[in-house]
Design a protein around this motif. Structure first.
Motif, mmCIF file in Angstrom:
data_model
loop_
_atom_site.group_PDB
_atom_site.id
_atom_site.type_symbol
_atom_site.label_atom_id
_atom_site.label_comp_id
_atom_site.label_asym_id
_atom_site.label_seq_id
_atom_site.Cartn_x
_atom_site.Cartn_y
_atom_site.Cartn_z
ATOM 1 N N GLU A 75 0.852 -1.193 0.000
ATOM 2 C CA GLU A 75 0.000 0.000 0.000
ATOM 3 C C GLU A 75 0.890 1.247 0.000
ATOM 4 O OE1 GLU A 75 -2.088 2.442 -0.593
ATOM 5 O OE2 GLU A 75 -3.613 0.956 -0.042
ATOM 6 N N PRO A 76 1.070 1.875 -1.169
ATOM 7 C CA PRO A 76 1.942 3.054 -1.240
ATOM 8 C C PRO A 76 1.522 4.203 -0.331
ATOM 9 C CG PRO A 76 1.445 2.224 -3.443
ATOM 10 C CD PRO A 76 0.551 1.487 -2.486
ATOM 11 N N ALA A 77 0.234 4.302 -0.013
ATOM 12 C CA ALA A 77 -0.254 5.420 0.799
ATOM 13 C C ALA A 77 0.264 5.382 2.229
ATOM 14 C CB ALA A 77 -1.783 5.447 0.806
ATOM 15 N N ILE A 78 0.780 4.234 2.683
ATOM 16 C CA ILE A 78 1.319 4.174 4.043
ATOM 17 C C ILE A 78 2.843 4.045 4.022
ATOM 18 C CG2 ILE A 78 -0.794 3.361 5.132
ATOM 19 C CD1 ILE A 78 0.403 0.514 5.113
ATOM 20 N N ALA A 79 3.449 4.503 2.915
ATOM 21 C CA ALA A 79 4.912 4.571 2.843
ATOM 22 C C ALA A 79 5.423 5.613 3.837
ATOM 23 C CB ALA A 79 5.350 4.936 1.432
ATOM 24 N N ASP A 80 6.684 5.503 4.178
ATOM 25 C CA ASP A 80 7.299 6.468 5.079
ATOM 26 C C ASP A 80 7.269 7.857 4.447
ATOM 27 O OD1 ASP A 80 8.601 7.434 7.312
ATOM 28 O OD2 ASP A 80 10.501 6.429 6.913
ATOM 29 N N CYS A 81 7.497 8.865 5.251
ATOM 30 C CA CYS A 81 7.630 10.227 4.748
ATOM 31 C C CYS A 81 8.740 10.262 3.705
ATOM 32 C CB CYS A 81 7.966 11.161 5.913
ATOM 33 S SG CYS A 81 8.063 12.896 5.476
ATOM 34 N N ASP A 82 8.559 11.034 2.663
ATOM 35 C CA ASP A 82 9.605 11.236 1.660
ATOM 36 C C ASP A 82 10.558 12.298 2.193
ATOM 37 O OD1 ASP A 82 11.214 11.834 -0.482
ATOM 38 O OD2 ASP A 82 9.582 12.376 -1.849
ATOM 39 N N TYR A 83 11.759 11.864 2.572
ATOM 40 C CA TYR A 83 12.730 12.780 3.161
ATOM 41 C C TYR A 83 13.650 13.417 2.127
ATOM 42 C CZ TYR A 83 11.195 10.628 7.501
ATOM 43 O OH TYR A 83 10.437 10.174 8.552
ATOM 44 N N GLY A 84 13.372 13.208 0.857
ATOM 45 C CA GLY A 84 14.125 13.871 -0.196
ATOM 46 C C GLY A 84 15.612 13.640 -0.095
ATOM 47 N N ASP A 85 16.378 14.725 -0.135
ATOM 48 C CA ASP A 85 17.849 14.641 -0.115
ATOM 49 C C ASP A 85 18.398 14.112 1.203
ATOM 50 O OD1 ASP A 85 17.857 15.723 -2.666
ATOM 51 O OD2 ASP A 85 18.199 17.770 -1.965
ATOM 52 N N TRP A 86 17.565 14.083 2.238
ATOM 53 C CA TRP A 86 18.045 13.605 3.535
ATOM 54 C C TRP A 86 17.951 12.087 3.675
ATOM 55 C CZ3 TRP A 86 15.307 17.530 7.338
ATOM 56 C CH2 TRP A 86 15.803 18.823 7.072
ATOM 57 N N THR A 87 17.307 11.425 2.758
ATOM 58 C CA THR A 87 17.138 9.974 2.847
ATOM 59 C C THR A 87 18.500 9.288 2.918
ATOM 60 O OG1 THR A 87 15.073 10.099 1.603
ATOM 61 C CG2 THR A 87 16.140 7.940 1.741
ATOM 62 N N GLY A 88 18.649 8.419 3.907
ATOM 63 C CA GLY A 88 19.903 7.684 4.074
ATOM 64 C C GLY A 88 20.938 8.423 4.896
ATOM 65 N N ARG A 89 20.645 9.646 5.287
ATOM 66 C CA ARG A 89 21.591 10.430 6.098
ATOM 67 C C ARG A 89 21.101 10.454 7.546
ATOM 68 N NH1 ARG A 89 22.283 16.045 3.049
ATOM 69 N NH2 ARG A 89 24.068 16.237 4.448
ATOM 70 N N SER A 90 22.049 10.508 8.470
ATOM 71 C CA SER A 90 21.671 10.530 9.885
ATOM 72 C C SER A 90 21.252 11.931 10.297
ATOM 73 C CB SER A 90 22.832 10.061 10.755
ATOM 74 O OG SER A 90 23.851 11.051 10.793
ATOM 75 N N LEU A 91 20.551 11.997 11.414
ATOM 76 C CA LEU A 91 20.137 13.280 11.958
ATOM 77 C C LEU A 91 21.350 14.158 12.242
ATOM 78 C CD1 LEU A 91 17.741 14.988 13.000
ATOM 79 C CD2 LEU A 91 18.066 13.895 15.229
ATOM 80 N N ASP A 92 22.421 13.566 12.768
ATOM 81 C CA ASP A 92 23.639 14.335 13.065
ATOM 82 C C ASP A 92 24.261 14.886 11.791
ATOM 83 O OD1 ASP A 92 23.343 13.901 15.768
ATOM 84 O OD2 ASP A 92 24.771 12.230 15.841
ATOM 85 N N GLU A 93 24.265 14.091 10.717
ATOM 86 C CA GLU A 93 24.828 14.553 9.444
ATOM 87 C C GLU A 93 24.046 15.739 8.899
ATOM 88 O OE1 GLU A 93 26.694 10.487 7.497
ATOM 89 O OE2 GLU A 93 24.544 10.891 7.303
ATOM 90 N N VAL A 94 22.730 15.641 8.949
ATOM 91 C CA VAL A 94 21.889 16.735 8.451
ATOM 92 C C VAL A 94 22.058 17.972 9.319
ATOM 93 C CG1 VAL A 94 19.515 17.480 8.061
ATOM 94 C CG2 VAL A 94 20.237 15.194 7.340
ATOM 95 N N ALA A 95 22.136 17.781 10.630
ATOM 96 C CA ALA A 95 22.305 18.911 11.542
ATOM 97 C C ALA A 95 23.602 19.657 11.268
ATOM 98 C CB ALA A 95 22.267 18.433 12.992
ATOM 99 N N ALA A 96 24.644 18.912 10.905
ATOM 100 C CA ALA A 96 25.930 19.540 10.610
ATOM 101 C C ALA A 96 25.931 20.226 9.249
ATOM 102 C CB ALA A 96 27.038 18.491 10.666
ATOM 103 N N ALA A 97 25.289 19.599 8.256
ATOM 104 C CA ALA A 97 25.336 20.113 6.889
ATOM 105 C C ALA A 97 24.289 21.190 6.623
ATOM 106 C CB ALA A 97 25.146 18.961 5.896
ATOM 107 N N ASN A 98 23.138 21.100 7.277
ATOM 108 C CA ASN A 98 22.038 22.018 6.981
ATOM 109 C C ASN A 98 21.256 22.345 8.255
ATOM 110 O OD1 ASN A 98 19.993 23.501 5.814
ATOM 111 N ND2 ASN A 98 19.212 21.851 4.518
#
Length: 199
Positions: A75-98
């Motif tokens: 069921e595609p409608a219950i897929a995870d949020c689309d995190y775009g460019d952040w997909t596969g990156r950790s919260l710490d990585e995103v916090a440092a980069a953006n």
């Protein structure tokens, strides 16, 4: 009148999820995740009687369902949020980069600094799906993601999208819902083995 009963299950843990990686359910379950899913195999009633099982397209969700011997429909409608460019990156990585983008995402439900889906869009998507399920008169188990379950609760409680951040959903958490004349209601189960599994 027959009502729809829906249980939303957060998929079992993955290594990516433990590392706080965006899109952490889009990878295989690790050994700990498989063991945790198998521990619930006899506690999930989907697949019996008139029940049906649905799954997010993500590997972790599909593998959680198949660990219970189920063959879920995707069921595609219950897929995870689309995190775009952040997909596969950790919260710490995103916090440092953006840091500015992360701050906007955490404070503005309409923001999508990653180029993916805003929280408002996620809540709307899940709300439309819930509305469609309410008239099915069925018993449904849907294996999905913590973000989707949080979005479902925001809809059912008629809370603002910012309330998303006030809800914690652990792996293998189960949200029981019933649809009636007044819409969805949260149904709290009595304590049992399914609640005793350590997350």
């Amino acid at each position: 009148m027959t009502t729809t009963r829906l249980q939303l299950v957060a998929h079992a843990p993955t290594r990516a999820l433990r590392l706080a990686t965006f899109g952490g359910g889009n990878v295989d379950l690790d050994e700990g995740g498989r063991r945790a899913a198998l521990a619930l195999a006899n506690q999930v009633p989907a697949g019996r009687g008139e029940s049906c099982c649905l799954s997010s397209p993500a590997e972790a969700a599909l593998q959680t369902a198949t660990a219970w011997g189920l063959r879920p429909a995707i069921e595609p409608a219950i897929a995870d949020c689309d995190y775009g460019d952040w997909t596969g990156r950790s919260l710490d990585e995103v916090a440092a980069a953006n840091p500015g983008g992360l701050r906007r995402w955490l404070t503005d439900p309409d923001a999508a600094p990653h180029g993916g889906e805003s929280l408002t869009a996620l809540v709307d998507r899940v709300g439309h799906w819930l509305h469609a399920q309410a008239v099915r008169s069925a018993r449904i188990t849907a294996v999905t993601h913590a973000a989707v379950i949080r979005a479902a609760l925001v809809n059912i409680l008629r809370a603002p999208p910012a309330a998303f951040w006030l809800l914690d959903v652990a792996p293998l958490s189960v949200l029981h819902l019933r649809a009636g004349n007044r819409g969805w209601r949260v149904h709290l189960e009595p304590p049992g083995p399914i609640n005793a599994v350590r997350r």
